[in-house]
Design a protein around this motif. Structure first.
Motif, PDB file in Angstrom:
ATOM      1  N   ILE A  81      60.352  32.861   7.701  1.00 13.00           N
ATOM      2  CA  ILE A  81      60.045  32.155   6.457  1.00 13.00           C
ATOM      3  C   ILE A  81      59.829  30.679   6.790  1.00 13.00           C
ATOM      4  O   ILE A  81      60.732  30.028   7.316  1.00 13.00           O
ATOM      5  N   ILE A 126      61.311  24.929   1.096  1.00 11.71           N
ATOM      6  CA  ILE A 126      60.173  25.785   1.396  1.00 11.71           C
ATOM      7  C   ILE A 126      58.919  25.011   1.007  1.00 11.71           C
ATOM      8  O   ILE A 126      58.816  24.535  -0.128  1.00 11.71           O
ATOM      9  N   VAL A 163      57.141  24.325  -2.654  1.00 14.50           N
ATOM     10  CA  VAL A 163      58.041  24.882  -3.672  1.00 14.50           C
ATOM     11  C   VAL A 163      59.055  23.824  -4.069  1.00 14.50           C
ATOM     12  O   VAL A 163      59.596  23.108  -3.222  1.00 14.50           O
ATOM     13  N   VAL A 167      64.024  28.889  -8.268  1.00 13.14           N
ATOM     14  CA  VAL A 167      62.691  29.087  -7.686  1.00 13.14           C
ATOM     15  C   VAL A 167      62.804  29.647  -6.268  1.00 13.14           C
ATOM     16  O   VAL A 167      62.124  30.620  -5.904  1.00 13.14           O
ATOM     17  N   ILE A 168      63.665  29.024  -5.467  1.00 14.17           N
ATOM     18  CA  ILE A 168      63.846  29.486  -4.086  1.00 14.17           C
ATOM     19  C   ILE A 168      64.447  30.888  -4.068  1.00 14.17           C
ATOM     20  O   ILE A 168      64.080  31.731  -3.236  1.00 14.17           O
ATOM     21  N   GLY A 227      63.926  33.224  -6.241  1.00 13.60           N
ATOM     22  CA  GLY A 227      62.861  34.172  -6.535  1.00 13.60           C
ATOM     23  C   GLY A 227      62.003  34.475  -5.316  1.00 13.60           C
ATOM     24  O   GLY A 227      61.585  35.613  -5.103  1.00 13.60           O
ATOM     25  N   ILE A 228      61.751  33.436  -4.506  1.00 12.24           N
ATOM     26  CA  ILE A 228      60.949  33.639  -3.295  1.00 12.24           C
ATOM     27  C   ILE A 228      61.716  34.472  -2.266  1.00 12.24           C
ATOM     28  O   ILE A 228      61.178  35.406  -1.662  1.00 12.24           O
ATOM     29  N   LEU A 229      62.987  34.127  -2.074  1.00 12.02           N
ATOM     30  CA  LEU A 229      63.795  34.870  -1.106  1.00 12.02           C
ATOM     31  C   LEU A 229      63.985  36.321  -1.519  1.00 12.02           C
ATOM     32  O   LEU A 229      64.116  37.207  -0.665  1.00 12.02           O
ATOM     33  N   SER A 230      63.989  36.587  -2.840  1.00  8.95           N
ATOM     34  CA  SER A 230      64.149  37.963  -3.321  1.00  8.95           C
ATOM     35  C   SER A 230      63.023  38.861  -2.837  1.00  8.95           C
ATOM     36  O   SER A 230      63.220  40.069  -2.635  1.00  8.95           O
ATOM     37  N   ARG A 231      61.846  38.280  -2.650  1.00  6.92           N
ATOM     38  CA  ARG A 231      60.702  39.071  -2.175  1.00  6.92           C
ATOM     39  C   ARG A 231      60.922  39.569  -0.748  1.00  6.92           C
ATOM     40  O   ARG A 231      60.330  40.563  -0.329  1.00  6.92           O
ATOM     41  N   TYR A 232      61.763  38.858   0.001  1.00  5.42           N
ATOM     42  CA  TYR A 232      62.031  39.239   1.380  1.00  5.42           C
ATOM     43  C   TYR A 232      63.335  40.028   1.513  1.00  5.42           C
ATOM     44  O   TYR A 232      63.383  41.066   2.173  1.00  5.42           O
TER      45      TYR A 232
END
Length: 469
Positions: A265, A389, A392, A398-399, A401-406
């Motif tokens: 990431i 990130i 972002v 917000v962070i 939500g992004i980490l949840s994708r991984y």
């Protein structure tokens, strides 16, 4: 006084290993680590005094790999109390059921002492439990059940507490890594070595238990080598075969490859503007934790089933039926532990596969949330470390939500993968079991990195000063 304070107070009163006044050299750490392993292996080969034979072990399959235990010896409990206490404390801390900040040095010391105190409580309870059951179900040296139980209980308490001190000695800087990891690795390697090179003749065919000695013996006697391709004997269900050997080698290679895979990431630092780097997330995000939980659950149900036989035979039969689904082939069934077992019991193989993989997924996702590996906790840690990130806003939600994708896809698929590895290893009769292979590979890679790190510090002293050691 809180729960954790009480445990910490107990841990403080127990005998302890002091930290070395000066940091030992790499050679000294290796020597102390080897001594600890030798002491453990001696204990794992020393029978309990007062117990000559027992039918209890015939109805109870202990997770020797996970707990580094050997039934009927001084290492009967192995590292079970240490692991159990550690998992409970991590879950309590991760789920915020106990208020403790592991970043605070004082709280970290209190947490360690509390974990030691809880481990000692488990040592007392498990020693009393196994000591009484062994005394009641064994052919012993003579005397009353309580007398024999007292002797066995005392041996288990002293021996298991010594294992705890060995682990503490290594973790406090005398050795490398942790005693728990070393003992698990030693136990797995011992089983693999015995399956490959064991020379004792323990089978009905008078063949050595190890695959290679059995192969040589068969060739010299002009026997049928095809019998060692796949074990189809119900008289020698644990005779290693060629399919199991090939499966072991292939799974080790696959596990090494998957363990070293990472998902990168891209991030930046508030302190070092303009410099970009990446945060690696292990592809096997949950490591081998899911299969450990599944194996421990099945083992505990079987243990309770064996103990319930003295109180309620009907409850024992129900628990035995449940626990049988966690093992393949099921306990007390004369089926070879090889790929041939699938032919003899295909329904049992499918049932075992489905239950094991489904529970691995559930435990994997649960572990992510309770162990602080969830996106919310990771996002907060990134912000506290001043890491952003690119593109972002530095906002936890917000962070997250992004980490949840991984994180959640990694947790889901890695749980499936480790579950499949464990199941395939069991179905094909791999040496050391799938759980053993996963643990051994993970621990071996960790020690390889640790040895490289320690060697670098010795070769370049300036690095030691830069990192403050």
């Amino acid at each position: 006084m809180s729960f954790i304070d009480s445990l910490a107070r107990l841990g403080e009163y127990l005998p302890a290993v002091t930290k070395p006044k000066e940091k030992p050299s790499l050679g000294q750490k290796l020597v102390w680590s080897i001594i600890a392993v030798i002491v453990y292996l001696i204990m794992a080969s020393t029978p309990l005094y007062g117990i000559t034979s027992t039918s209890f072990f015939k109805n109870l399959i202990l997770e020797q790999i996970i707990f580094a235990s050997t039934a009927g010896t001084l290492a009967q409990l192995g590292i079970g109390p240490i692991i159990t206490a550690g998992l409970i404390m991590q879950i309590l801390a991760g789920s915020k059921l106990i208020q403790i900040d592991l970043n605070d040095p004082d709280d970290r010391v209190r947490f360690t002492e509390a974990q030691k105190g809880l481990a000692f409580i488990f040592i007392l309870v498990e020693s009393a439990l196994f000591g009484y059951v062994l005394a009641r179900t064994s052919s012993s040296i003579g005397g009353s059940i309580l007398f024999i139980a007292g002797i066995v209980i005392l041996q288990l308490i002293v021996a298991t507490f010594l294992i705890l001190l060995l682990d503490e000695m290594i973790q406090k800087g005398w050795g490398l890594g942790s005693g728990v990891s070393l003992f698990i690795l030693a136990g797995v390697m011992k089983i693999m070595f015995w399956d490959m090179f064991g020379i004792a003749s323990v089978s009905s065919q008078n063949l050595p238990v190890g695959f290679f000695p059995a192969l040589i013996s068969t060739l010299l006697s002009h026997g049928n080598v095809l019998n060692l391709l796949v074990n189809t004997s119900t008289k020698d269900p644990f005779q290693p075969d060629l399919v199991g050997l090939v499966t072991t080698i292939v799974l080790i290679i696959i596990t090494i490859y998957l363990t070293t895979m990472t998902i990168e990431i891209p991030v930046t630092s508030q302190r070092l503007r303009g410099i970009r780097r990446t945060i690696p997330l292990n592809f096997l995000y949950v490591s081998s934790i899911p299969v450990i939980f599944v194996a421990v659950l099945g083992s505990d149900i079987q243990l309770f089933a064996s103990l319930a036989a003295y109180v309620s035979p009907s409850a024992s039969s129900v628990l035995n039926a449940i626990s049988a689904a966690f093992f393949f082939p099921p306990p007390n069934v004369s089926i070879p532990h090889s790929v041939f077992a699938i032919v003899l019991d295909p329904i049992g193989a499918v049932e075992y596969t489905v239950i094991f993989i489904v529970l691995s997924i559930l435990f994997g996702l649960l572990w992510v949330d309770v162990a602080g590996l969830d996106p919310a906790t990771q996002a907060q840690q990134l912000i506290e470390a001043g890491i952003e990130i690119p593109g972002v806003r530095s906002n936890p939600k917000v962070i997250e939500g992004i980490l949840s994708r991984y994180i959640y896809p990694l947790a889901f698929f890695s749980s499936i993968i480790v579950g499949v590895i464990a199941v395939v290893a069991t179905l094909l009769g791999a040496y050391g079991t799938g759980i053993g292979i996963l643990l051994a590979v993970t621990i071996a890679i960790q020690y390889y990195s640790l040895l490289a790190y320690e060697r670098s510090l010795e070769m370049y002293p300036i690095l030691r000063r830069l990192i403050g050691e």
